[in-house]
Structures are given as structure tokens and as C-alpha cells.
Design an enzyme around this catalytic site. Structure first.
Site, PDB file in Angstrom:
ATOM      1  N   TRP A   1      13.834 -21.289  18.671  1.00 11.61           N
ATOM      2  CA  TRP A   1      13.023 -22.477  18.392  1.00 11.61           C
ATOM      3  C   TRP A   1      13.061 -23.517  19.497  1.00 11.61           C
ATOM      4  O   TRP A   1      12.597 -24.633  19.325  1.00 11.61           O
ATOM      5  CB  TRP A   1      13.419 -23.088  17.045  1.00 11.61           C
ATOM      6  CG  TRP A   1      14.894 -23.090  16.767  1.00 11.61           C
ATOM      7  CD1 TRP A   1      15.571 -22.210  15.980  1.00 11.61           C
ATOM      8  CD2 TRP A   1      15.879 -24.014  17.267  1.00 11.61           C
ATOM      9  NE1 TRP A   1      16.916 -22.517  15.953  1.00 11.61           N
ATOM     10  CE2 TRP A   1      17.124 -23.615  16.736  1.00 11.61           C
ATOM     11  CE3 TRP A   1      15.834 -25.129  18.105  1.00 11.61           C
ATOM     12  CZ2 TRP A   1      18.321 -24.296  17.015  1.00 11.61           C
ATOM     13  CZ3 TRP A   1      17.008 -25.797  18.389  1.00 11.61           C
ATOM     14  CH2 TRP A   1      18.229 -25.385  17.854  1.00 11.61           C
TER      15      TRP A   1
ATOM     16  N   ARG B   1       8.143 -22.922   5.516  1.00 15.53           N
ATOM     17  CA  ARG B   1       9.158 -22.941   4.461  1.00 15.53           C
ATOM     18  C   ARG B   1       9.437 -24.392   4.080  1.00 15.53           C
ATOM     19  O   ARG B   1       8.963 -25.312   4.738  1.00 15.53           O
ATOM     20  CB  ARG B   1      10.441 -22.253   4.918  1.00 15.53           C
ATOM     21  CG  ARG B   1      11.116 -22.958   6.083  1.00 15.53           C
ATOM     22  CD  ARG B   1      12.456 -22.316   6.420  1.00 15.53           C
ATOM     23  NE  ARG B   1      12.995 -22.909   7.631  1.00 15.53           N
ATOM     24  CZ  ARG B   1      14.098 -22.509   8.237  1.00 15.53           C
ATOM     25  NH1 ARG B   1      14.795 -21.498   7.762  1.00 15.53           N
ATOM     26  NH2 ARG B   1      14.523 -23.102   9.324  1.00 15.53           N
TER      27      ARG B   1
ATOM     28  N   GLU C   1      11.456 -15.620  12.754  1.00 17.24           N
ATOM     29  CA  GLU C   1      12.763 -15.682  13.404  1.00 17.24           C
ATOM     30  C   GLU C   1      13.179 -14.340  14.004  1.00 17.24           C
ATOM     31  O   GLU C   1      14.354 -14.087  14.213  1.00 17.24           O
ATOM     32  CB  GLU C   1      13.796 -16.214  12.409  1.00 17.24           C
ATOM     33  CG  GLU C   1      13.471 -17.665  12.068  1.00 17.24           C
ATOM     34  CD  GLU C   1      14.490 -18.353  11.191  1.00 17.24           C
ATOM     35  OE1 GLU C   1      14.993 -17.700  10.266  1.00 17.24           O
ATOM     36  OE2 GLU C   1      14.759 -19.534  11.423  1.00 17.24           O
ATOM     37  N   LYS C   2      12.184 -13.503  14.305  1.00 19.76           N
ATOM     38  CA  LYS C   2      12.550 -12.160  14.783  1.00 19.76           C
ATOM     39  C   LYS C   2      13.169 -12.191  16.178  1.00 19.76           C
ATOM     40  O   LYS C   2      13.842 -11.239  16.566  1.00 19.76           O
ATOM     41  CB  LYS C   2      11.365 -11.197  14.706  1.00 19.76           C
ATOM     42  CG  LYS C   2      10.143 -11.581  15.494  1.00 19.76           C
ATOM     43  CD  LYS C   2       9.043 -10.540  15.260  1.00 19.76           C
ATOM     44  CE  LYS C   2       7.743 -10.918  15.918  1.00 19.76           C
ATOM     45  NZ  LYS C   2       7.137 -12.152  15.325  1.00 19.76           N
TER      46      LYS C   2
ATOM     47  N   ASN D   1      19.024 -24.935   1.021  1.00 22.62           N
ATOM     48  CA  ASN D   1      19.412 -24.643   2.401  1.00 22.62           C
ATOM     49  C   ASN D   1      18.990 -25.793   3.292  1.00 22.62           C
ATOM     50  O   ASN D   1      17.843 -26.232   3.248  1.00 22.62           O
ATOM     51  CB  ASN D   1      18.726 -23.366   2.903  1.00 22.62           C
ATOM     52  CG  ASN D   1      19.289 -22.918   4.240  1.00 22.62           C
ATOM     53  OD1 ASN D   1      20.472 -22.601   4.334  1.00 22.62           O
ATOM     54  ND2 ASN D   1      18.464 -22.930   5.264  1.00 22.62           N
ATOM     55  N   GLU D   2      19.915 -26.282   4.072  1.00 22.89           N
ATOM     56  CA  GLU D   2      19.623 -27.377   5.008  1.00 22.89           C
ATOM     57  C   GLU D   2      18.631 -28.364   4.386  1.00 22.89           C
ATOM     58  O   GLU D   2      17.515 -28.553   4.889  1.00 22.89           O
ATOM     59  CB  GLU D   2      19.091 -26.840   6.332  1.00 22.89           C
ATOM     60  CG  GLU D   2      20.171 -26.203   7.179  1.00 22.89           C
ATOM     61  CD  GLU D   2      19.724 -25.898   8.604  1.00 22.89           C
ATOM     62  OE1 GLU D   2      18.511 -25.945   8.891  1.00 22.89           O
ATOM     63  OE2 GLU D   2      20.592 -25.619   9.442  1.00 22.89           O
TER      64      GLU D   2
ATOM     65  N   GLU E   1      26.479 -21.898   9.711  1.00 23.61           N
ATOM     66  CA  GLU E   1      25.577 -21.204  10.632  1.00 23.61           C
ATOM     67  C   GLU E   1      25.859 -21.638  12.060  1.00 23.61           C
ATOM     68  O   GLU E   1      26.061 -22.831  12.316  1.00 23.61           O
ATOM     69  CB  GLU E   1      24.119 -21.591  10.373  1.00 23.61           C
ATOM     70  CG  GLU E   1      23.501 -21.144   9.092  1.00 23.61           C
ATOM     71  CD  GLU E   1      22.045 -21.617   8.999  1.00 23.61           C
ATOM     72  OE1 GLU E   1      21.426 -21.897  10.037  1.00 23.61           O
ATOM     73  OE2 GLU E   1      21.550 -21.709   7.876  1.00 23.61           O
TER      74      GLU E   1
ATOM     75  N   HIS F   1      15.282 -14.588  17.035  1.00 28.17           N
ATOM     76  CA  HIS F   1      16.540 -15.330  16.906  1.00 28.17           C
ATOM     77  C   HIS F   1      17.661 -14.300  16.861  1.00 28.17           C
ATOM     78  O   HIS F   1      17.582 -13.320  16.125  1.00 28.17           O
ATOM     79  CB  HIS F   1      16.510 -16.142  15.602  1.00 28.17           C
ATOM     80  CG  HIS F   1      17.591 -17.166  15.491  1.00 28.17           C
ATOM     81  ND1 HIS F   1      18.919 -16.832  15.394  1.00 28.17           N
ATOM     82  CD2 HIS F   1      17.523 -18.521  15.444  1.00 28.17           C
ATOM     83  CE1 HIS F   1      19.632 -17.953  15.288  1.00 28.17           C
ATOM     84  NE2 HIS F   1      18.805 -18.988  15.322  1.00 28.17           N
TER      85      HIS F   1
HETATM   86  C1  GAL Z   1      18.636 -23.122  10.374  1.00 26.10           C
HETATM   87  C2  GAL Z   1      18.259 -22.483   9.055  1.00 26.10           C
HETATM   88  C3  GAL Z   1      18.270 -20.971   9.113  1.00 26.10           C
HETATM   89  C4  GAL Z   1      17.617 -20.501  10.377  1.00 26.10           C
HETATM   90  C5  GAL Z   1      18.309 -21.107  11.560  1.00 26.10           C
HETATM   91  C6  GAL Z   1      17.755 -20.654  12.888  1.00 26.10           C
HETATM   92  O1  GAL Z   1      18.033 -24.368  10.481  1.00 26.10           O
HETATM   93  O2  GAL Z   1      19.114 -22.902   8.033  1.00 26.10           O
HETATM   94  O3  GAL Z   1      17.601 -20.474   7.981  1.00 26.10           O
HETATM   95  O4  GAL Z   1      16.271 -20.872  10.361  1.00 26.10           O
HETATM   96  O5  GAL Z   1      18.176 -22.503  11.500  1.00 26.10           O
HETATM   97  O6  GAL Z   1      18.419 -21.269  13.975  1.00 26.10           O
END
Ligand code: GAL
Length: 663
Positions: free
Chosen positions: A323, A119, A363-364, A157-158, A315, A366
Site C-alpha cells: 500500500w 472494506r 492484498e495479493k 479489525n483495526e 500484525e 502484500h
Molecule cells: C492492516 C489490516 C490488515 C491488512 C494489513 C496490510 O491495516 O488490519 O487486514 O490489510 O493492514 O498491511
């Protein structure tokens, strides 16, 4: 920045703490959406961030929009009483765009293309990307600007999470433009970059490049300027989206989620804050002994960046992330405690990545508010409890954090410059040093604000500026004025060394701060790995030492190295003082040093003795947050007030008690 908070989405909406998540309904069949709304209502969700990664679904082919599904989701949410922080959907370009215009793909320092597949594969300075992205922003604003569910805009986003450093030709051209603005003419640039060194003199702007892979250390000022430029380039992109939104929907506030956490250093959020209507932050806790301290530090810095105004936690995680090398779920109590720690430092919204845990994609694994196990789960029960708790704390909404008497200065320029290559040591860690001081404050139970270098310091009785490496003349004067005016300044090794061009202040270190501190250092004496330096106060230094010569009046040596040289000094100057710590002491070593400096400055803890160290205190007006930093219950004595959350007699393990106190 003048903070504008969320636009109310219903008549007579009462002030509240917002609660919600990133919501990605496009990952799910239609029937799941109804279940989502039902569960959101059960959990007390008030807001979701929508369409963050939806570009490919919203514009499946160039110029062809498919808004139908998003219209339906917006309507469903509104009918369910949930507001929408609507993304501009530009975070990740769709495959048709990168296929047609591969020239938007970033290029790394070694000249390698960053391909699609993940991404955020776009160059911050690409005019082609910008044209397509801004067209989508216009379309989004046109379509949803008047939607009753819309409470704020969420730009991209970020920004910079994966694409901040781009070394492409677009970046090179934009870098030159940025440099022209900064220096006006090439002579000034040559002087600032010290290009007489190694035959680097430029005779045409076109010769200037980003610091691409080089035979050896690239020019340090070029590197530092490239870091500044890269932060500014994204900031400029943020402004471009924001300007479109302000033009088309002037009543809707605009934000973007910052990443003030852990080791994220490329974006100078102290500067970016001026470009959003309210500050939002994302925070993920990293494992390790200072995990909780870092959470609190980041929250405090977010408040500092927001100028003390309330901010939006966009978030964090309901449980594990996906991750890290090993991803451990949250322990009982942590979901609530972490959330309330952000609130304690000024968050008026507590949101998560993400609402429903994905079945597919990177991200499944997460965590999310609704886990794979479904609503019959401890995570979802914790979410429901948190929603109810935030509702009970709604009186906090809009209340600014109460400033502490002490502050830690956090300076992106010094972070960037102090950790560059070809320095006395590669072991120095700017953020770690700042965090260590923060941990020492926590251990002593003394509240401390973390503030950017441009913040007004006069209100603080004691200010710690760790590794304040870059000290331009203007900052030097401000610090001198602060001390003369009665402030107590504390700084450390490798501070005051260079000016804004990364040129060394001559005459002995610590350069710009030499006279204020009343000391002089001829050579740095960093320590080899495994080497330590014992101090007379029983603490032990690592990473760095200095051979400190006392040169000024009124300088007292607070601790010496075993060999006899001064290690920690304090000079009284006017009504204030200026102290210097010449080695890395770590949180445990800093605590007694800080205790002495605080005592000299007449600053104590607001907590009863028994709570100090085990409990963090944060204050917002009448509201006192007592955060248990341990896994044991902590008896609560010596503080009264109306209990808004938790227990009056003890603070639960990993728990929080919130008191309303009128004293
Ligand atoms: C952030 C991001 C989210 C998601 C999240 C996972 O960096 O904005 O989309 O990836 O991390 O921890």
C-alpha cells in the site's frame, strides 16, 4: 486496565511468546488447509487470528449462518496445537447488508457516500449496523465460546482504519448526544465553542452538525470535539462488542488491534486501552531515515498505552507491503530484528498479516509468512528461524518492560489541536517532533519510555513534552508539581497555548506554562519554507521561532538565535527544572541539546560509549536487548551476561543480541 493475557488452550501450557498470523483459510481450497497446519507446525506457530473478514461467508444471507467451514478450521487448528484469537467477523459488512441497508454506509466531509467495494464501509454510529453486527457477535460467542482452541476474542479489525470520520446524519445525531453529555446545556457549548465569533451561536441542539464541508475554516473547537467524538464513537462500539463477549464468555479475554504507527492519529489509544483486556498493536514500517526509530517509538508508545504491561503484536509484515507507492522487501536480518524490537519493548506475541499470501484480491502483493513462492523461500526460512528464536526466549513471557529514567509524553489532544487549520503555520508536525526527540535519545544511547499524558510522571527524572499544545488547568498543576518535586521538564514551541476548549491562555505565551518556564512570548514567529534560524550552539532551526523574553528567576539561556534572542532556556525551579526549545531542530540538532539537558539532570547512558547511537538498548527485567541499528557488525564489549540470542562478541548487521543479566 488490568491486563488479562490469553486463555491457555491446553492443560499444563507453559508460558511462551506467541507466534502467528491472520489466517484466512476461506481464500483457499480445502486441501490447502492441511498444508497450512503442517507448515504452521514446522514454523512453531502458536496462535492465529481467524475469521476477521468472514462475515459474508459466515452469514451469506440475513440470519442464515454457515459455520461448517469455520468449525472444521477451528478443529484442525486445535488438533494441530494452535490456539485461535477468534475475530467477531464484523470488520466488513457483507453485500446483502449494504444493499438492504445503504443507510449504514459512511458519508465523507463533502457529503459523498463511501460505497462498498473495499472494506470497513460502515458508520461507527449506525444503529442498524450495530444491531446486525452484535447479532453476529452473539452467534460467534454462542458457537465458539467453549471451543478448546479459543484463546481470545479479536473485536472487528483495526477499528477506524478507513471509517473513523463519518459525517452522516447518524454521526450528526450521535455527535449531538456526545456533546450533550460533555456540556449538559447549550450555553456551556456556546461558550466552549466560542460561537460569538462569526455568528455561530446555537439556540437548539438540532442546529449542531459535524464539521461538514464549509465555506472556510470550520469552528476549531467544533473540529476538535468532532475528533474526540469520532475516537469515542468507535471506542463505544468496541465496548458494545466487548460487553456481549464478556457477558457470554467471561473467561475469554477481549482485544482489538490498535494502529500505533506512522501518522495514524484519529484514535486516542491512550483512552481505548481501558476497554480491552490486553493491548494489541499493528505496526508497518514506513521507509525513510527514521524508519527504525519509528518502529521503536511505536513499540514504546504501545507499552506506554498498555501501562507497561506486556502486549500483543497482532500484525506486521514478513516482507514488503502493498500500500505504499513503492513496496520494497525486507533486507536480510530485518524480519528478526523488527520482531525482536517489538519484543524488547514488551510484546509477548509476534504475529503477521498474514499467514499465506493471497492469490486474488487487493492484498495479493502484500507479503505473508508463506509467500507466493511457497515454503521453499527465504521468507519462510526466516519465519521458521523467528519461530525457533521466540521459543528460545520463552522466559520473557509476562516480564514487564523495565521503566527508563526518562519519558516522552505523547498526547492525542495536542496532536489533534496543534495541527488544525488557521494556525500560525501549517508546517508543524506533532508526531514528527516527538519522533525527533526519540531519535535524539536513540543517538545518545539513553532509554526513554513514550507515555500518554495521563501517565504518572513522578518516577521519571526527565520528561520531554514536545508541542504539548493543550494544557488544561489540571495538567498544568501536575506539571508544576512534577517540577517542584524534582522532575526535569522539557517542552517546545507551541506548548501550553490553549485549554481543553482550544481557548488561548492569555497574558503571553506559552500560556499555561509561562510561569513554570519563566519566559514570555508576545508573538509567534514561524519560518517560511526554506527559511532557517541559526543558533549559537551551532544547530539550525526550521518551521518555528519565538521571540523569547526571560521573565522568571533562575532562567538560563542555553542557546541564542544569531540575532541575540533566547532560543533555548532552562529554569531551575525547586529541585527540578523546566526547559524550553523554541524552534524545530530535528534529530541531529536535538541530540546535543538533549545531551546537555540530560547531563544537567544527572542522567547517562546505560550502554558502553562505543555502542551508543549504533545500538538501541531495551530492557525487560533481566533481559537486555541490544539492537544493531546499522548494516555493519558492531563489536560487543563491556557488557556480560548469558547470551540468549545472537552473539556475545558482536551484534550482527541488522541483528540483535539478547543477554540475560543478573546485575
Ligand atoms: C492492516 C489490516 C490488515 C491488512 C494489513 C496490510 O491495516 O488490519 O487486514 O490489510 O493492514 O498491511
Amino acid at each position: 486496565m488490568t491486563t488479562r493475557w490469553l486463555r491457555p488452550t491446553r492443560p499444563g501450557q507453559q508460558p511462551r511468546l506467541e507466534f502467528g498470523a491472520d489466517y484466512n483459510p476461506e481464500q483457499w481450497p480445502r486441501e490447502v488447509w492441511d498444508d497450512d497446519i503442517r507448515l504452521m507446525r514446522a514454523a512453531g506457530v502458536t496462535v492465529v487470528s481467524l475469521a476477521i473478514f468472514s462475515w459474508a461467508r459466515l452469514e451469506p444471507r440475513e440470519g442464515e449462518y454457515d459455520f461448517g467451514w469455520l468449525d472444521e478450521v477451528m478443529d484442525l487448528l486445535h488438533a494441530g496445537g494452535i490456539s485461535v484469537d477468534l475475530a467477531t467477523a464484523t470488520a466488513s459488512p457483507p453485500p446483502w447488508l449494504t444493499t438492504k441497508h445503504p443507510e449504514i454506509l459512511p458519508v465523507d466531509q463533502q457529503g459523498r457516500t463511501i460505497w462498498p467495494g473495499g472494506r470497513q464501509q460502515w458508520r461507527p454510529t449506525s444503529p442498524v449496523f450495530r444491531e446486525h453486527a452484535l447479532r453476529l457477535v452473539r452467534a460467534m460467542a454462542g458457537r465458539y465460546g467453549n471451543h478448546p482452541a479459543l484463546t481470545a476474542w479479536h473485536v472487528s479489525n483495526e477499528l477506524g482504519c478507513h471509517n473513523v470520520y463519518d459525517f452522516s446524519d447518524d454521526a450528526a445525531a450521535a455527535f449531538r448526544g456526545w456533546l450533550r453529555e460533555r456540556y449538559t446545556d447549550l450555553d456551556a457549548l456556546n461558550a466552549a465553542w466560542g460561537t460569538s465569533f462569526w455568528s455561530q451561536h446555537y439556540s437548539e441542539w438540532a442546529q449542531i452538525l459535524p464539521p461538514r464541508l464549509a465555506a472556510t475554516h470550520p469552528n476549531p473547537t467544533q473540529q476538535l470535539d468532532f475528533k474526540r467524538f469520532s475516537s469515542d464513537a468507535l471506542r463505544e462500539y468496541l465496548r458494545a462488542e466487548r460487553d456481549v463477549l464478556h457477558e457470554l464468555t467471561p473467561d475469554v479475554p477481549v482485544t482489538t488491534n490498535f494502529m500505533i504507527m506512522g501518522a495514524q492519529k484519529p484514535m486516542d489509544y491512550a483512552a481505548w486501552a481501558a476497554d480491552v483486556d490486553f493491548v494489541s498493536n499493528d505496526h508497518y514500517r514506513l521507509p525513510g531515515p527514521q524508519s527504525l526509530d519509528d518502529l521503536s517509538f511505536s513499540a514504546s508508545l504501545t507499552a506506554g498505552v498498555a501501562g507497561g504491561d506486556p502486549w500483543f503484536l497482532m500484525e506486521h509484515s514478513a516482507s514488503a507491503v502493498n500500500w505504499q507507492p513503492v513496496n520494497v522487501p525486507k533486507k536480510p536480518g530485518e524480519l528478526l530484528r523488527d520482531s525482536l524490537t517489538h519484543v524488547a519493548h514488551g510484546a509477548d506475541a509476534v504475529c503477521f498479516f498474514q499467514w499465506r499470501q493471497s492469490r486474488a484480491g487487493a492484498e495479493k502483493y502484500h507479503s505473508a509468512m508463506v509467500p507466493h513462492a511457497g515454503a521453499d523461500s527465504d521468507v519462510f526460512r526466516g519465519v521458521v528461524e523467528l519461530g525457533a528464536t521466540l521459543q528460545r526466549l520463552s522466559a520473557l513471557s509476562g516480564v514487564r518492560r523495565t521503566a527508563a529514567r526518562t519519558a516522552i509524553v505523547f498526547d492525542w489532544d495536542s496532536w489533534w489541536a496543534s495541527e488544525q487549520d488557521s494556525h500560525p503555520t501549517e508546517r508543524l508536525r506533532y508526531k514528527q517532533e516527538a519522533l525527533d526527540w526519540y531519535s535524539a535519545f536513540l543517538a545518545l544511547g539513553v532509554r526513554v519510555d513514550v507515555v500518554p499524558a495521563h501517565a504518572e510522571l513522578a518516577g521519571y527524572d526527565l520528561v520531554v513534552a514536545p508541542i504539548l499544545h493543550v494544557v488544561p488547568g489540571e495538567l498544568r498543576e501536575r506539571l508544576e508539581g512534577y517540577v517542584t518535586g524534582g522532575g526535569h521538564l522539557v517542552t517546545t514551541y507551541f506548548s501550553g497555548i490553549v485549554d481543553e476548549h482550544d481557548h488561548v491562555w492569555l497574558g503571553g505565551y506559552p500560556g499555561a506554562l509561562r510561569e513554570l518556564l519563566g519566559i514570555r512570548i508576545e508573538e509567534f514567529e514561524p519560518l517560511l519554507d526554506g527559511e532557517t534560524a541559526a543558533l549559537s550552539n551551532g544547530t539550525t532551526g526550521t518551521v518555528w521561532t519565538d521571540h523569547v523574553e526571560v521573565t522568571g528567576d533562575g532562567v538560563e539561556v542555553l542557546a541564542r538565535y544569531k540575532e541575540g534572542g533566547a532560543a533555548i532556556t532552562r529554569r531551575t525551579a525547586g529541585r527540578g527544572s523546566a526547559a524550553y526549545v523554541s524552534t524545530r531542530l530535528g534529530p541531529d540538532g536535538l541530540a546535543p541539546v538533549l545531551a546537555e539537558l540530560l547531563e544537567r539532570a544527572g542522567i547517562g547512558s546505560e550502554l558502553p560509549q562505543e555502542l551508543r547511537g549504533r545500538v538501541e538498548l531495551a530492557i525487560r527485567g533481566e533481559f537486555w536487548f541490544l539492537i544493531n541499528r546499522t548494516a555493519e557488525p558492531v563489536e560487543l564489549t563491556g557488557l556480560d551476561g548469558e547470551v540468549l540470542h545472537g552473539r556475545a562478541d558482536l551484534i550482527e548487521p541488522r541483528g540483535v543480541t539478547v543477554l540475560r543479566r543478573t546485575v
